[in-house]
Motif scaffolding. Structure first.
Motif, mmCIF file in Angstrom:
data_model
loop_
_atom_site.group_PDB
_atom_site.id
_atom_site.type_symbol
_atom_site.label_atom_id
_atom_site.label_comp_id
_atom_site.label_asym_id
_atom_site.label_seq_id
_atom_site.Cartn_x
_atom_site.Cartn_y
_atom_site.Cartn_z
ATOM 1 N N ALA A 1 0.835 -1.212 0.000
ATOM 2 C CA ALA A 1 0.000 0.000 0.000
ATOM 3 C C ALA A 1 0.863 1.252 0.000
ATOM 4 O O ALA A 1 0.596 2.217 -0.728
ATOM 5 N N HIS A 2 1.909 1.253 0.812
ATOM 6 C CA HIS A 2 2.802 2.417 0.869
ATOM 7 C C HIS A 2 3.565 2.585 -0.446
ATOM 8 O O HIS A 2 3.767 3.707 -0.919
ATOM 9 N N ALA A 3 3.966 1.459 -1.047
ATOM 10 C CA ALA A 3 4.691 1.533 -2.319
ATOM 11 C C ALA A 3 3.789 2.096 -3.419
ATOM 12 O O ALA A 3 4.213 2.935 -4.223
ATOM 13 N N VAL B 1 13.513 15.873 -3.599
ATOM 14 C CA VAL B 1 13.751 16.319 -2.222
ATOM 15 C C VAL B 1 12.613 17.216 -1.752
ATOM 16 O O VAL B 1 12.175 17.150 -0.601
ATOM 17 N N MET B 2 12.085 18.057 -2.668
ATOM 18 C CA MET B 2 10.943 18.885 -2.270
ATOM 19 C C MET B 2 9.690 18.038 -2.146
ATOM 20 O O MET B 2 8.829 18.299 -1.296
ATOM 21 N N GLY B 3 9.578 17.002 -2.964
ATOM 22 C CA GLY B 3 8.459 16.075 -2.800
ATOM 23 C C GLY B 3 8.462 15.472 -1.414
ATOM 24 O O GLY B 3 7.402 15.317 -0.782
ATOM 25 N N MET B 4 9.644 15.118 -0.911
ATOM 26 C CA MET B 4 9.764 14.562 0.433
ATOM 27 C C MET B 4 9.289 15.572 1.475
ATOM 28 O O MET B 4 8.513 15.240 2.388
ATOM 29 N N PRO C 1 6.043 8.409 6.624
ATOM 30 C CA PRO C 1 7.457 8.764 6.420
ATOM 31 C C PRO C 1 8.137 7.952 5.318
ATOM 32 O O PRO C 1 8.972 8.480 4.581
ATOM 33 N N ALA C 2 7.774 6.670 5.197
ATOM 34 C CA ALA C 2 8.392 5.849 4.149
ATOM 35 C C ALA C 2 7.960 6.317 2.766
ATOM 36 O O ALA C 2 8.742 6.287 1.808
ATOM 37 N N ALA D 1 10.473 7.931 -0.047
ATOM 38 C CA ALA D 1 10.536 7.332 -1.380
ATOM 39 C C ALA D 1 10.458 8.389 -2.479
ATOM 40 O O ALA D 1 11.030 8.212 -3.555
ATOM 41 N N LEU D 2 9.758 9.497 -2.214
ATOM 42 C CA LEU D 2 9.666 10.545 -3.217
ATOM 43 C C LEU D 2 11.033 11.159 -3.504
ATOM 44 O O LEU D 2 11.302 11.616 -4.619
#
Length: 692
Positions: free
Chosen positions: A383-385, A410-413, A423-424, A428-429
């Protein structure tokens, strides 16, 4: 023979900083190649490069070429004279072209016949006569993408040329380029010193310019900047954040580097540091400072090109320059936070990824589905993936990334964390784009790995699937980088993932859009082909890579394990003998077109040596099978090395191609079994083993 230092300098307007180093290196290389072609001996070649000059210095250059004798062969004697012994028209024409008479010609006698011959003594030319052509050849090969003209001249170069200087020792050498004749005048610093300086010897060059506030040696100037940046940062208990590329560019912008310290308002630190660092480095060529925890300090360093009498004004000027850039980043960040990443999904439909492959929205949906399946293989949260895959490209639609493209991911994160995403998912972004360059870190979290692999595989399969394979150095979709990213992500994380399965997952989501039915095999072969560059960079010899590649292992970790084992085996005392035996076995079996299923019948073994070899093979067979299952390839090859003596004895004493057909076929069967055992890890016949 006289030897001296040669100096050639082209003085220009400010050269493009990103191109300066490559231009200088190419200029030096061009001069070196031209000197070698002219057969002029020299000791060494070095380049000088500064914003307003390209120069080459050649140490220990011979003044003249060596005299030489050139043999010019004429027509064959039976053609050069008629039956009465009179010279033919061909002979006379050849003689005239060489400035002699036929009677003056010598004879060249070989086992293939006799010819007229003229030995011409050619006096070597001096550097004064040759330099014009040498420099022209070097300049013509400079990597200049676009030339320009200036004034009313027809001369063309990357920037307007103001001075030209050429010295051989104390001799000023006259050459003419860009409508300029060489003189003993150089450009000094634009603002310091006298502006122009005269020299009278090639070896005065660097010292004379330094007196005029120009450090002409690129490497020296770069090192000074590096040391000063580190010194000033260290005095503040901070570290200077610069890359080699940034140092090169700064060194290309200044002739007389002066390190200065400035600051900005601490309120800007509320913006993610990556955006601030990007604008400081890329837009302004400033050097950010970080504390021991990697946090950005509200202080930065910059490199000026002058020693100002009023440094405070220079500092305040740079602070005024950076303030609106940081304010822009702050504005974009605060504005972007008002809309969630999820709310930007619809906007992805307005951006085309590739005409035949659809929009970014289509790509994101494919990434989500493939990442979900890869996460299942990794026993991670599917689901997270899937969520991370769906959101993977949404930050491309933010103001920040549109203004500063290099902060994608990095901005996506940061925005995902602000939106309250897992957080995962947020991580991943960012990690989906890793590795971004050679030697960069890779995705390590299972969710990040799933998205990173899905993204790269979608691009690889999609672009191959529409027939747009990379050609030569043209790779607009960075497919080579994507393939290496897939391999490194799998190997460095020690994952048991197979390229066949992974490519199949991506293909299933793209199949209805693709026209190239062979794309799956092509993507796998293309990816496996990246191993050669990867391992050669790590010092693995090409024959080891070729030996493993011939087995085409499609699991990257399996490939890596084989590479390490074969590299170790190559130093084994048995490697040379077994590699030669393997090659001999392959030749025999291929020549006799032996079926791969042919086996040995123990009842037909007659000689002691073949019985001993069969017995040795039988004794290690189960162990080889078990080690192969465990992928303990180094141990497996060590076991196989025990076959060295019985294999050598077999070939020394047994006639494989016996007259009796049954015995001959049985021995071929024994060799067939031995070949598969020797090839259980790699085709060791391809190893090049050199005796110590």
């Amino acid at each position: 023979m006289r030897t001296e230092t040669l100096l050639v300098e082209i003085g220009t307007e400010e050269l493009p900083p990103k191109a300066l180093k490559s231009l200088a290196q190419a200029f030096a290389s061009g001069i070196e190649i031209a000197l070698q072609a002219a057969e002029l001996s020299f000791d060494s070649v070095r380049y000088f490069a500064a914003p307003r000059r390209l120069a080459v210095e050649v140490k220990g250059l011979a003044e003249t070429q060596a005299d030489k004798v050139i043999e010019k062969r004429g027509p064959a004697v039976n053609v050069a004279f008629d039956e009465q012994g009179n010279p033919s028209r061909a002979a006379e024409g050849w003689a005239r072209s060489n400035g002699i008479t036929v009677e003056q010609a010598e004879r060249l006698v070989t086992d293939k016949g006799e010819w007229l011959l003229h030995k011409a003594e050619v006096k070597g030319q001096s550097i004064h006569d040759l330099l014009q052509d040498l420099v022209e050849k070097a300049v013509s090969k400079l990597p200049i993408p676009k030339v320009m003209r200036w004034g009313d001249s027809n001369a063309q170069f990357i920037r307007p040329v103001h001075t030209l200087c050429a010295f051989y020792g104390s001799d000023s050498v006259v050459i003419r380029l860009f409508d300029k004749q060489s003189k003993n005048v150089l450009q000094g610093h634009r603002f310091h010193g006298s502006g122009r300086v005269e020299i009278n010897h090639a070896e005065e060059y660097a010292a004379a310019l330094e007196k005029e506030y120009v450090l002409a040696d690129f490497a020296q100037r770069r090192e000074k900047i590096k040391q000063e940046l580190d010194r000033v940062a260290g005095s503040l208990s901070l570290s200077a954040d610069y890359s080699d590329d940034l140092l090169d560019e700064i060194a290309s912008l200044v002739e007389w580097p002066v390190i200065m310290q400035a600051s900005f308002d601490e309120s800007f630190l509320a913006v993610p540091k990556e955006a601030l660092i990007y604008t400081m480095k890329d837009d302004q060529k400033y050097v950010p400072l970080l504390d021991d925890n990697g946090a950005l300090a509200p202080i930065f360093l910059f490199v000026a090109n002058i020693e100002s009498n009023e440094p405070r004004q220079v500092i305040e000027g740079n602070e005024r320059v950076i303030r609106p850039r940081l304010a822009d980043a702050q504005f974009f960040f605060e504005t972007d936070k008002k809309s969630s990443l999820e709310s930007r999904l619809d906007s992805l439909t307005t951006v085309v990824f590739q005409k035949q492959l659809g929009t970014l929205a289509d790509k994101s949906q494919r990434i989500a589905k493939v990442a979900e399946k890869i996460a299942g293989l990794l026993n991670a949260s599917t689901a997270h993936a899937a969520r991370a895959g769906l959101l993977s490209k949404t930050d491309l639609m933010t103001n920040m990334v549109m203004e500063f493209p290099d902060v994608q991911g990095v901005m996506g994160m940061h925005y995902a964390n602000h939106d309250g995403e897992n957080p995962a998912v947020a991580n991943a972004l960012f990690e989906q784009y890793l590795p971004r360059f050679a030697g960069d870190k890779i995705a390590t979290d299972p969710i990040s790995i799933s998205v990173a692999l899905a993204d790269k595989l979608d691009t690889l399969v999609g672009i191959f699937g529409i027939g747009q394979l990379p050609k030569g150095d043209k790779d607009p979709f960075a497919l080579r980088r994507a393939a290496i990213g897939v391999l490194r992500t799998i190997i460095d994380n020690g994952l048991s993932l197979d390229l066949v399965e992974l490519v199949g997952l991506a293909y299933a989501e793209l199949a209805d859009k693709l026209t190239n039915s062979e794309c799956q095999e092509q993507v796998i072969d293309f990816s496996l082909g990246r191993f050669a560059a990867m391992y050669q960079d790590r010092g693995i010899s090409p024959d080891v890579i070729q030996a493993v590649s011939s087995k085409r292992p499609t699991q990257p970790t399996d490939y890596d394990a084989r590479i390490q084992a074969v590299s170790q085996f190559k130093s084994n005392a048995a490697a040379e003998s077994l590699a030669a035996a393997h090659k001999r076995i392959a030749n025999i079996l291929n020549k006799n077109k032996v079926d791969v299923s042919l086996c040995c019948d123990t009842e037909l073994l007659t000689q002691v040596e073949e019985k001993s070899l069969h017995s040795a093979m039988q004794s290690i067979d189960s162990k080889v099978s078990e080690l192969h299952k465990q992928r303990a390839y180094a141990d497996l090859l060590a076991v196989i090395a025990s076959l060295r003596e019985p294999v050598d004895a077999f070939f020394d004493n047994v006639m494989v191609m016996a007259e009796d057909e049954a015995i001959r076929n049985n021995r071929l069967g024994l060799l067939n079994e031995l070949r598969w055992m020797l090839e259980s890890v790699a085709d060791i016949s391809k190893l090049v083993v050199v005796k110590n």
